[in-house]
Design a protein around this motif. Sequence first.
Motif, PDB file in Angstrom:
ATOM      1  N   LEU A  19       5.429  -9.565  30.361  1.00 19.35           N
ATOM      2  CA  LEU A  19       4.337  -8.768  30.933  1.00 19.35           C
ATOM      3  C   LEU A  19       4.553  -8.752  32.440  1.00 19.35           C
ATOM      4  O   LEU A  19       4.213  -9.699  33.136  1.00 19.35           O
ATOM      5  N   TYR A  20       5.161  -7.682  32.922  1.00 17.88           N
ATOM      6  CA  TYR A  20       5.494  -7.558  34.339  1.00 17.88           C
ATOM      7  C   TYR A  20       4.343  -6.821  35.011  1.00 17.88           C
ATOM      8  O   TYR A  20       4.062  -5.660  34.697  1.00 17.88           O
ATOM      9  N   ALA A  21       3.642  -7.502  35.914  1.00 19.69           N
ATOM     10  CA  ALA A  21       2.484  -6.902  36.579  1.00 19.69           C
ATOM     11  C   ALA A  21       2.676  -6.859  38.092  1.00 19.69           C
ATOM     12  O   ALA A  21       3.306  -7.739  38.679  1.00 19.69           O
ATOM     13  N   ARG A  22       2.133  -5.822  38.687  1.00 22.00           N
ATOM     14  CA  ARG A  22       2.105  -5.738  40.143  1.00 22.00           C
ATOM     15  C   ARG A  22       0.890  -6.520  40.622  1.00 22.00           C
ATOM     16  O   ARG A  22      -0.142  -6.570  39.954  1.00 22.00           O
ATOM     17  N   HIS A  23       0.987  -7.096  41.804  1.00 21.76           N
ATOM     18  CA  HIS A  23      -0.124  -7.837  42.408  1.00 21.76           C
ATOM     19  C   HIS A  23      -1.339  -6.929  42.600  1.00 21.76           C
ATOM     20  O   HIS A  23      -1.240  -5.701  42.522  1.00 21.76           O
ATOM     21  N   GLY A  24      -2.480  -7.541  42.896  1.00 18.05           N
ATOM     22  CA  GLY A  24      -3.689  -6.780  43.186  1.00 18.05           C
ATOM     23  C   GLY A  24      -3.567  -6.031  44.511  1.00 18.05           C
ATOM     24  O   GLY A  24      -2.594  -6.203  45.251  1.00 18.05           O
ATOM     25  N   GLU A  25      -4.562  -5.195  44.790  1.00 19.27           N
ATOM     26  CA  GLU A  25      -4.543  -4.387  46.014  1.00 19.27           C
ATOM     27  C   GLU A  25      -4.343  -5.262  47.254  1.00 19.27           C
ATOM     28  O   GLU A  25      -5.039  -6.250  47.442  1.00 19.27           O
ATOM     29  N   ALA A  26      -3.369  -4.869  48.068  1.00 17.46           N
ATOM     30  CA  ALA A  26      -3.071  -5.614  49.296  1.00 17.46           C
ATOM     31  C   ALA A  26      -3.195  -4.664  50.481  1.00 17.46           C
ATOM     32  O   ALA A  26      -2.384  -3.766  50.638  1.00 17.46           O
ATOM     33  N   ASN A  45      -1.692  -8.970  52.632  1.00 13.36           N
ATOM     34  CA  ASN A  45      -2.370  -9.899  51.734  1.00 13.36           C
ATOM     35  C   ASN A  45      -3.396  -9.161  50.892  1.00 13.36           C
ATOM     36  O   ASN A  45      -3.728  -8.017  51.156  1.00 13.36           O
ATOM     37  N   LEU A  46      -3.907  -9.847  49.877  1.00 11.67           N
ATOM     38  CA  LEU A  46      -4.888  -9.234  48.992  1.00 11.67           C
ATOM     39  C   LEU A  46      -6.171  -8.886  49.740  1.00 11.67           C
ATOM     40  O   LEU A  46      -6.650  -9.666  50.567  1.00 11.67           O
ATOM     41  N   SER A  47      -6.724  -7.736  49.392  1.00  4.73           N
ATOM     42  CA  SER A  47      -8.055  -7.359  49.880  1.00  4.73           C
ATOM     43  C   SER A  47      -9.071  -7.998  48.932  1.00  4.73           C
ATOM     44  O   SER A  47      -8.689  -8.602  47.917  1.00  4.73           O
ATOM     45  N   GLU A  48     -10.346  -7.851  49.220  1.00  3.11           N
ATOM     46  CA  GLU A  48     -11.370  -8.361  48.297  1.00  3.11           C
ATOM     47  C   GLU A  48     -11.257  -7.657  46.948  1.00  3.11           C
ATOM     48  O   GLU A  48     -11.417  -8.274  45.905  1.00  3.11           O
ATOM     49  N   VAL A  49     -10.988  -6.357  46.975  1.00  3.66           N
ATOM     50  CA  VAL A  49     -10.790  -5.608  45.732  1.00  3.66           C
ATOM     51  C   VAL A  49      -9.602  -6.200  44.970  1.00  3.66           C
ATOM     52  O   VAL A  49      -9.678  -6.412  43.754  1.00  3.66           O
ATOM     53  N   TYR A  56     -10.019 -10.281  37.203  1.00  2.39           N
ATOM     54  CA  TYR A  56     -10.289  -9.462  36.025  1.00  2.39           C
ATOM     55  C   TYR A  56      -9.071  -9.408  35.095  1.00  2.39           C
ATOM     56  O   TYR A  56      -9.199  -9.523  33.876  1.00  2.39           O
ATOM     57  N   PHE A  57      -7.877  -9.260  35.674  1.00  2.00           N
ATOM     58  CA  PHE A  57      -6.639  -9.206  34.900  1.00  2.00           C
ATOM     59  C   PHE A  57      -6.504 -10.463  34.035  1.00  2.00           C
ATOM     60  O   PHE A  57      -6.268 -10.386  32.830  1.00  2.00           O
ATOM     61  N   GLY A  58      -6.657 -11.626  34.658  1.00  2.00           N
ATOM     62  CA  GLY A  58      -6.563 -12.888  33.919  1.00  2.00           C
ATOM     63  C   GLY A  58      -7.653 -13.010  32.864  1.00  2.00           C
ATOM     64  O   GLY A  58      -7.391 -13.434  31.728  1.00  2.00           O
ATOM     65  N   GLN A  59      -8.874 -12.612  33.224  1.00  2.00           N
ATOM     66  CA  GLN A  59      -9.989 -12.670  32.268  1.00  2.00           C
ATOM     67  C   GLN A  59      -9.714 -11.793  31.046  1.00  2.00           C
ATOM     68  O   GLN A  59      -9.987 -12.188  29.917  1.00  2.00           O
ATOM     69  N   MET A  60      -9.158 -10.595  31.285  1.00  2.69           N
ATOM     70  CA  MET A  60      -8.902  -9.679  30.175  1.00  2.69           C
ATOM     71  C   MET A  60      -7.809 -10.211  29.246  1.00  2.69           C
ATOM     72  O   MET A  60      -7.934 -10.105  28.026  1.00  2.69           O
ATOM     73  N   LEU A  61      -6.747 -10.802  29.806  1.00  2.00           N
ATOM     74  CA  LEU A  61      -5.708 -11.358  28.934  1.00  2.00           C
ATOM     75  C   LEU A  61      -6.282 -12.495  28.083  1.00  2.00           C
ATOM     76  O   LEU A  61      -5.945 -12.613  26.903  1.00  2.00           O
ATOM     77  N   ARG A  62      -7.164 -13.300  28.669  1.00  2.00           N
ATOM     78  CA  ARG A  62      -7.799 -14.384  27.899  1.00  2.00           C
ATOM     79  C   ARG A  62      -8.757 -13.802  26.866  1.00  2.00           C
ATOM     80  O   ARG A  62      -8.759 -14.226  25.703  1.00  2.00           O
ATOM     81  N   ASN A 153      -1.826  -0.944  41.313  1.00  2.00           N
ATOM     82  CA  ASN A 153      -2.323  -2.286  41.653  1.00  2.00           C
ATOM     83  C   ASN A 153      -2.804  -2.972  40.384  1.00  2.00           C
ATOM     84  O   ASN A 153      -3.627  -2.435  39.661  1.00  2.00           O
ATOM     85  N   MET A 154      -2.267  -4.137  40.090  1.00  2.00           N
ATOM     86  CA  MET A 154      -2.592  -4.951  38.923  1.00  2.00           C
ATOM     87  C   MET A 154      -2.254  -4.233  37.626  1.00  2.00           C
ATOM     88  O   MET A 154      -2.713  -4.622  36.570  1.00  2.00           O
ATOM     89  N   GLY A 155      -1.420  -3.193  37.713  1.00  2.00           N
ATOM     90  CA  GLY A 155      -0.918  -2.531  36.513  1.00  2.00           C
ATOM     91  C   GLY A 155       0.139  -3.420  35.868  1.00  2.00           C
ATOM     92  O   GLY A 155       0.664  -4.343  36.498  1.00  2.00           O
ATOM     93  N   MET A 156       0.443  -3.144  34.601  1.00  2.00           N
ATOM     94  CA  MET A 156       1.338  -4.018  33.854  1.00  2.00           C
ATOM     95  C   MET A 156       2.299  -3.181  33.008  1.00  2.00           C
ATOM     96  O   MET A 156       1.897  -2.186  32.419  1.00  2.00           O
ATOM     97  N   VAL A 157       3.538  -3.639  32.948  1.00  2.00           N
ATOM     98  CA  VAL A 157       4.534  -3.016  32.079  1.00  2.00           C
ATOM     99  C   VAL A 157       4.848  -4.034  30.984  1.00  2.00           C
ATOM    100  O   VAL A 157       5.205  -5.178  31.268  1.00  2.00           O
ATOM    101  N   ILE A 158       4.691  -3.608  29.740  1.00  2.00           N
ATOM    102  CA  ILE A 158       4.998  -4.476  28.601  1.00  2.00           C
ATOM    103  C   ILE A 158       6.462  -4.237  28.245  1.00  2.00           C
ATOM    104  O   ILE A 158       6.850  -3.126  27.902  1.00  2.00           O
ATOM    105  N   VAL A 159       7.262  -5.297  28.366  1.00  2.00           N
ATOM    106  CA  VAL A 159       8.700  -5.202  28.154  1.00  2.00           C
ATOM    107  C   VAL A 159       9.090  -6.055  26.944  1.00  2.00           C
ATOM    108  O   VAL A 159       8.681  -7.209  26.839  1.00  2.00           O
ATOM    109  N   LYS A 160       9.883  -5.470  26.051  1.00  4.63           N
ATOM    110  CA  LYS A 160      10.398  -6.200  24.889  1.00  4.63           C
ATOM    111  C   LYS A 160      11.846  -6.591  25.175  1.00  4.63           C
ATOM    112  O   LYS A 160      12.740  -5.749  25.182  1.00  4.63           O
ATOM    113  N   PRO A 161      12.098  -7.886  25.479  1.00  6.45           N
ATOM    114  CA  PRO A 161      13.476  -8.322  25.730  1.00  6.45           C
ATOM    115  C   PRO A 161      14.273  -8.319  24.429  1.00  6.45           C
ATOM    116  O   PRO A 161      13.760  -8.707  23.390  1.00  6.45           O
TER     117      PRO A 161
END
Length: 187
Positions: A19-26, A45-49, A56-62, A153-161
């Motif tokens: 799960l390759y994700a870009r960092h949050g808004e910077a 660096n990251l903004s408040e957003v 949110y990203f971590g919460q959603m995966l959990r 920002n915080m988008g994710m690419v699902i990669v199948k190795p």
Amino acid sequence: MKYLDQSILDLLKKGGFVLYARHGEATVGRDQPYLNFQDCYTQRNLSEVGRREAIYFGQMLRYLQIPISSQIVASPFCRTIETVQLAFPYANVQIDPFGYEIFKLGGNIPIVEKTNILSNLQSMLERKPPQGMNQVIIAHSFPEGVGLGKISNMGMVIVKPKGPGKGYEIVKKLTLKDLAPLDSSSS
């Protein structure tokens, strides 16, 4: 892509993906020509957003019960490390200097260097995660048509190795909104 469909979710729950994700808004600060990875003042660096996006990203995966390896790979930039720490507070952060190489793809670099970086990226994305787990990598977007392409920002690419030397497949590209749970109240 309005949501994470059930077939993709079922696959992710079995593990075996990167799960390759870009960092949050910077938006805070600037990447200095001579940035220092130990000095966040020399980089964006990251903004408040961006901080809220990471949480949110971590919460959603959990919430979606997607099994992830306890070792999260991060680019050496402060914004990627902070993203990991906010998204996965109990994870073990493995800082991979290769994230800087990915970042450099957005600049004006010699074609030989670009080819070398993309070859190393392929090797990284061919590696299968531990059985029943997904490997999360938090790093940077790519230029259009290069590597995994543009990532929000915080988008994710699902990669199948497919294993070392066998390539990989891009299963799906998601935005952060795509991870939102479906509205179960259908009237």
